[in-house]
Design a protein around this motif. Structure first.
Motif, PDB file in Angstrom:
ATOM      1  N   GLY A   1      -4.836  24.546  -4.097  1.00  0.00           N
ATOM      2  CA  GLY A   1      -5.787  24.936  -4.250  1.00  0.00           C
ATOM      3  C   GLY A   1      -5.756  25.289  -6.009  1.00  0.00           C
ATOM      4  N   ALA A   2      -5.245  24.740  -6.680  1.00  0.00           N
ATOM      5  CA  ALA A   2      -5.511  25.283  -8.175  1.00  0.00           C
ATOM      6  C   ALA A   2      -6.566  23.878  -8.763  1.00  0.00           C
ATOM      7  CB  ALA A   2      -4.242  25.581  -9.269  1.00  0.00           C
ATOM      8  N   GLN A   3      -7.518  24.837  -9.811  1.00  0.00           N
ATOM      9  CA  GLN A   3      -7.966  23.838 -11.044  1.00  0.00           C
ATOM     10  C   GLN A   3      -7.900  23.776 -11.833  1.00  0.00           C
ATOM     11  OE1 GLN A   3     -12.185  25.830 -11.382  1.00  0.00           O
ATOM     12  NE2 GLN A   3     -12.868  24.797  -9.464  1.00  0.00           N
ATOM     13  N   VAL A   4      -6.838  22.931 -12.562  1.00  0.00           N
ATOM     14  CA  VAL A   4      -6.324  22.013 -13.232  1.00  0.00           C
ATOM     15  C   VAL A   4      -7.587  21.403 -14.722  1.00  0.00           C
ATOM     16  CG1 VAL A   4      -4.342  20.692 -14.062  1.00  0.00           C
ATOM     17  CG2 VAL A   4      -4.836  21.963 -11.792  1.00  0.00           C
ATOM     18  N   ARG A   5      -7.269  22.397 -15.382  1.00  0.00           N
ATOM     19  CA  ARG A   5      -7.707  21.336 -17.038  1.00  0.00           C
ATOM     20  C   ARG A   5      -6.339  20.831 -18.042  1.00  0.00           C
ATOM     21  NH1 ARG A   5     -10.888  26.769 -19.670  1.00  0.00           N
ATOM     22  NH2 ARG A   5     -11.464  27.126 -17.824  1.00  0.00           N
ATOM     23  N   MET A   6      -6.205  19.925 -17.928  1.00  0.00           N
ATOM     24  CA  MET A   6      -5.735  19.401 -18.711  1.00  0.00           C
ATOM     25  C   MET A   6      -5.980  19.204 -20.048  1.00  0.00           C
ATOM     26  SD  MET A   6      -4.051  14.871 -18.537  1.00  0.00           S
ATOM     27  CE  MET A   6      -3.806  15.844 -16.542  1.00  0.00           C
ATOM     28  N   LEU A   7      -5.436  19.631 -20.974  1.00  0.00           N
ATOM     29  CA  LEU A   7      -6.081  19.758 -22.471  1.00  0.00           C
ATOM     30  C   LEU A   7      -4.869  18.733 -23.447  1.00  0.00           C
ATOM     31  CD1 LEU A   7      -5.689  23.893 -22.750  1.00  0.00           C
ATOM     32  CD2 LEU A   7      -7.514  22.785 -21.945  1.00  0.00           C
ATOM     33  N   PRO A   8      -5.157  18.313 -24.631  1.00  0.00           N
ATOM     34  CA  PRO A   8      -5.252  17.491 -25.265  1.00  0.00           C
ATOM     35  C   PRO A   8      -3.682  18.071 -26.246  1.00  0.00           C
ATOM     36  CG  PRO A   8      -7.286  18.629 -26.753  1.00  0.00           C
ATOM     37  CD  PRO A   8      -7.396  19.758 -25.189  1.00  0.00           C
ATOM     38  N   ILE A   9      -2.777  17.052 -25.890  1.00  0.00           N
ATOM     39  CA  ILE A   9      -1.566  16.802 -26.288  1.00  0.00           C
ATOM     40  C   ILE A   9      -1.511  18.264 -27.385  1.00  0.00           C
ATOM     41  CG2 ILE A   9       0.800  16.028 -27.622  1.00  0.00           C
ATOM     42  CD1 ILE A   9      -0.627  13.455 -24.973  1.00  0.00           C
TER      43      ILE A   9
ATOM     44  N   PRO B   1       0.609  -1.058   0.049  1.00  0.00           N
ATOM     45  CA  PRO B   1       0.298   0.033  -0.335  1.00  0.00           C
ATOM     46  C   PRO B   1       0.908   0.831  -0.314  1.00  0.00           C
ATOM     47  CG  PRO B   1       0.035  -1.010   2.306  1.00  0.00           C
ATOM     48  CD  PRO B   1       1.047  -2.013   1.439  1.00  0.00           C
ATOM     49  N   ARG B   2       0.095   2.232  -0.281  1.00  0.00           N
ATOM     50  CA  ARG B   2       1.438   3.757  -0.432  1.00  0.00           C
ATOM     51  C   ARG B   2       0.036   4.370  -0.883  1.00  0.00           C
ATOM     52  NH1 ARG B   2       6.680   4.554  -2.542  1.00  0.00           N
ATOM     53  NH2 ARG B   2       6.649   6.106  -3.155  1.00  0.00           N
ATOM     54  N   ARG B   3       0.145   5.972  -0.237  1.00  0.00           N
ATOM     55  CA  ARG B   3      -0.575   6.833  -1.062  1.00  0.00           C
ATOM     56  C   ARG B   3      -0.232   7.731  -1.570  1.00  0.00           C
ATOM     57  NH1 ARG B   3      -3.506  11.922   2.704  1.00  0.00           N
ATOM     58  NH2 ARG B   3      -5.008  11.850   1.218  1.00  0.00           N
ATOM     59  N   LEU B   4      -1.077   8.353  -3.095  1.00  0.00           N
ATOM     60  CA  LEU B   4      -0.446   8.671  -4.292  1.00  0.00           C
ATOM     61  C   LEU B   4      -0.241   9.892  -4.254  1.00  0.00           C
ATOM     62  CD1 LEU B   4      -2.044   6.129  -6.420  1.00  0.00           C
ATOM     63  CD2 LEU B   4      -0.125   5.776  -6.262  1.00  0.00           C
ATOM     64  N   SER B   5       1.334  10.027  -4.201  1.00  0.00           N
ATOM     65  CA  SER B   5       1.904  11.384  -4.552  1.00  0.00           C
ATOM     66  C   SER B   5       1.511  12.225  -6.007  1.00  0.00           C
ATOM     67  CB  SER B   5       3.356  11.970  -4.193  1.00  0.00           C
ATOM     68  OG  SER B   5       4.199  11.037  -4.811  1.00  0.00           O
ATOM     69  N   PRO B   6       1.725  13.105  -5.897  1.00  0.00           N
ATOM     70  CA  PRO B   6       1.740  13.660  -7.078  1.00  0.00           C
ATOM     71  C   PRO B   6       2.723  13.085  -8.703  1.00  0.00           C
ATOM     72  CG  PRO B   6       1.462  15.379  -5.823  1.00  0.00           C
ATOM     73  CD  PRO B   6       2.172  14.123  -4.927  1.00  0.00           C
ATOM     74  N   SER B   7       4.406  12.825  -7.919  1.00  0.00           N
ATOM     75  CA  SER B   7       5.280  11.980  -8.488  1.00  0.00           C
ATOM     76  C   SER B   7       4.666  11.007  -8.696  1.00  0.00           C
ATOM     77  CB  SER B   7       6.787  12.215  -7.750  1.00  0.00           C
ATOM     78  OG  SER B   7       6.635  13.486  -7.473  1.00  0.00           O
TER      79      SER B   7
ATOM     80  N   LYS C   1      -0.962  18.425 -13.105  1.00  0.00           N
ATOM     81  CA  LYS C   1      -2.205  18.577 -12.358  1.00  0.00           C
ATOM     82  C   LYS C   1      -2.386  18.102 -11.447  1.00  0.00           C
ATOM     83  CE  LYS C   1      -6.633  17.143 -13.272  1.00  0.00           C
ATOM     84  NZ  LYS C   1      -7.617  16.353 -11.891  1.00  0.00           N
ATOM     85  N   ALA C   2      -1.717  16.584 -10.082  1.00  0.00           N
ATOM     86  CA  ALA C   2      -1.739  16.440  -9.084  1.00  0.00           C
ATOM     87  C   ALA C   2      -1.054  17.539  -7.939  1.00  0.00           C
ATOM     88  CB  ALA C   2      -1.753  15.184  -8.987  1.00  0.00           C
ATOM     89  N   LEU C   3      -0.450  18.060  -7.979  1.00  0.00           N
ATOM     90  CA  LEU C   3       0.640  19.123  -7.178  1.00  0.00           C
ATOM     91  C   LEU C   3      -0.563  20.261  -7.279  1.00  0.00           C
ATOM     92  CD1 LEU C   3       3.186  19.528  -5.732  1.00  0.00           C
ATOM     93  CD2 LEU C   3       3.998  20.293  -8.363  1.00  0.00           C
ATOM     94  N   PHE C   4      -1.268  20.932  -8.574  1.00  0.00           N
ATOM     95  CA  PHE C   4      -1.226  21.767  -8.185  1.00  0.00           C
ATOM     96  C   PHE C   4      -2.768  21.547  -8.402  1.00  0.00           C
ATOM     97  CE2 PHE C   4       0.580  22.454 -12.825  1.00  0.00           C
ATOM     98  CZ  PHE C   4       2.678  22.798 -11.681  1.00  0.00           C
ATOM     99  N   GLU C   5      -3.550  20.564  -7.522  1.00  0.00           N
ATOM    100  CA  GLU C   5      -4.539  20.612  -7.086  1.00  0.00           C
ATOM    101  C   GLU C   5      -4.734  20.482  -5.708  1.00  0.00           C
ATOM    102  OE1 GLU C   5      -7.309  18.512 -10.563  1.00  0.00           O
ATOM    103  OE2 GLU C   5      -6.542  16.932  -8.975  1.00  0.00           O
ATOM    104  N   ASP C   6      -3.321  20.711  -5.081  1.00  0.00           N
ATOM    105  CA  ASP C   6      -3.129  19.897  -4.107  1.00  0.00           C
ATOM    106  C   ASP C   6      -3.122  22.126  -3.066  1.00  0.00           C
ATOM    107  OD1 ASP C   6      -2.852  17.103  -3.632  1.00  0.00           O
ATOM    108  OD2 ASP C   6      -0.750  17.065  -3.146  1.00  0.00           O
TER     109      ASP C   6
END
Lengths: 390, 390
Positions: free
Chosen positions: B209-217, A145-151, B202-207
């Protein structure tokens, strides 16, 4: 009365591990990985250039050497031919190394005239080539088990794992109990105060990865508390708050007893929070938290957060214990473990002056709980103490 | 090339503080309080008992004293009469103190027979009464800016603040750039890899307090990148990832230039992450992050997270710098600041053996970045170094 450790052991016995569910990778951050993620590919999948420059044979690399440029390799668009002696391929970071080449001369060390390349500076020994699989290879694991970080999420993406097996979030029902309570935004009567515990605990438990249902305030009547407990049906963990002192805890005991609760323990040798109770109620675990705001929040940190982490499958769910030197002395502790609201600074740690369990302002301005074992002697400035960061 | 501090200063100049919006208290945790919250009431609003026991006059409290019990005061249902000499009121934790009483003899120190109460043990000096307003009084403040913790949320509830003024969440557009990229779940071609940066960022910035829009590559064509950038319209911060080295950054520069970008800087004296660029594009700030996975994530921590905190209004948005002793030596640093992936343990801190900026596994298993200034000399085991916890 039992110790904090004994109470935690009882609590952990009340629950089973959560089921496993699958979530989309973009929603996986903060969730608990429930099964090892296994790489199905190498990363990078091919030897790749780590710099912009020219791909050549390493045996031919020396200052003043001249090459004929025969093509270009970009990330996503490699060079399909083979590099022969005296030849070079223009290459960009991340591009696959062309066949026949094993060295990238960085752009800054070269001079290009049309399709003729001269190495102008003495290149170092570094090949600027990333071998295939240098980051991870087929079969490499991110271990549960592991709490998933951004990395971690980035790593799972690179492993091409679009759907992630995670522990289902525990669903927690919160029931505040007491005639004295009204919801924020309501107008309290002369003997009433605002319900605050459920709001603080909801935020705390959501931080750990629970889903929280805040139920209506239960009044100090059998029917009101019964209604609230019935609304908690289907949750994994039912938490009542308040009614946890000598007088009115009787009501929680009476009503949960009538609903068939099997009690595991009542009262813990600690402060704040002595009148903690726990058991099983139907398919759910149940915890009765004390109603003083600080007691409720401290018991949330000391008992409920570890319980939720345990339900999620974390191998070491207990709070992190740190140490720091005191910047002010502490009196002798009594027979109960004491979790003192405290402020940790660069210099050390100091307990707040007023430890009354009603003081939310003191808790909100604290960033640590000093942990004092039962019977801990008086401590001087400079003595090292244990604390839990908040 | 500019320094990391200079780059941050430029970035902060590119943005304005976020507007203020109001959210329901139950959604306020983790949000940035934008205006001071001011208590409109005292807490407790009345002198209250902190224990279960009997409310009496303090002047009459002594062992063996006898009182007549004239009523009961419960939380939410106070006693409406007045306590006279020789009288006592049964009282529960949190109940308002009856008029005339200023001391609570705890239950354990008494013996009750019908309506006669005897103090059996010598009571201490503690009155067990919480004065009105001891937690907070009218006009007391929770001061903005402040990221709201669970305890803060409990405090706001107690202050009866059902709607909370917070900074609007910055909306961030993430655009990965490169022909080599496919989305997780897709089947990569022989020269391709999986897009991982956008998921980790996305995960880092949401942590934060941002809202993140992932756009197409965006592919390596003018039209594809233009399309992606147009999709970012209406966001506060546009982040492109990749194309950040010598060769193909030209495309990001060319396309953003054609769209009217005012460039603030390009290249920072650091590693990983040298080819960072930033500017303004229409109403949004724009940052071009390098494409190597670790470079992108490290620049996310070092630049974008502080920028988001600054946009949210935090007075001190920079990463927390801690210190720890090295458990392994470090070689001399070059002319650029180096953010080394590292592991902090109870014993100290050690840099990972391979600092290549493509290694997501090394980043995911690290919990700190050792910060080395330009030209930092070689460091021995036991030397103290700065680090940023991850």
């Amino acid at each position: 009365m039992i110790s904090v450790d004994e109470a935690r052991a009882h609590l952990f016995d009340l629950v089973s591990p959560q089921d496993v569910e699958t979530v989309a990778l973009a929603q996986a951050a903060g969730r608990m990985l429930a099964r090892d993620a296994v790489a199905m590919r190498d990363q990078p999948p091919f030897a790749a250039s780590s710099m912009d420059g020219y791909a050549v044979k390493s045996a031919e690399v020396e200052q003043h050497a001249i090459f004929k440029i025969i093509g270009e390799a970009a990330a996503g668009n490699g060079f399909s031919g083979t590099v022969k002696p005296g030849q070079a391929v223009r290459i960009f970071t991340g591009a696959p190394m062309p066949d026949g080449a094993d060295f990238v001369v960085i752009q800054e060390d070269t001079d290009r005239r049309d399709d003729l390349l001269t190495i102008t500076e003495a290149p170092g020994a570094k090949s600027n080539v990333r071998p295939a699989g240098v980051d991870f290879g087929i079969g490499d694991r991110l271990t549960a088990p592991r709490r998933l970080s951004p990395s971690d999420v980035a790593l799972l993406a690179a492993m091409n794992i679009p759907d992630v097996p995670v522990s289902r979030q525990p669903v927690v029902a919160l029931i505040s109990n007491g005639d004295e309570l009204v919801m924020p935004g309501d107008t309290p009567g002369p003997d009433q105060i605002i319900a605050s515990n459920t709001f603080g605990l909801k935020a705390l438990f959501e931080d750990v990865g629970a889903q929280v249902r805040m139920l209506p305030i239960a009044r100090d009547t059998t029917s009101s508390l019964t209604t609230a407990l019935e609304l908690a049906s289907g949750t994994d963990l039912i938490i009542t708050i308040g009614g946890a002192s000598v007088g009115d805890h009787d009501l929680v005991e009476e009503v949960t007893g009538a609903l068939g609760m099997e009690r595991a323990f009542y009262k813990v040798r600690m402060r704040p929070g002595k009148p903690l109770m726990a058991g099983r109620l139907g398919k759910a675990a149940m915890i009765g938290l004390p109603g003083n705001p600080v007691s409720a929040m401290v018991c949330g940190h000391i008992f409920v957060v570890p319980l939720l982490r345990h339900m999620l499958g974390l191998a070491n769910p207990l709070p992190e214990i740190c140490t720091a030197p005191l910047t002010a002395p502490l009196p002798e502790n009594g027979p109960r473990a004491h979790y003192m609201r405290a402020t940790r600074t660069g210099d050390g740690i100091a307990a707040a002056g007023n430890q009354d369990s009603s003081l939310l302002r003191v808790l909100a301005s604290s960033n640590a709980l000093i942990v004092r074992p039962p019977g801990d002697p008086a401590r001087d400035t400079g003595d090292t103490v244990d604390y839990i960061p908040l």
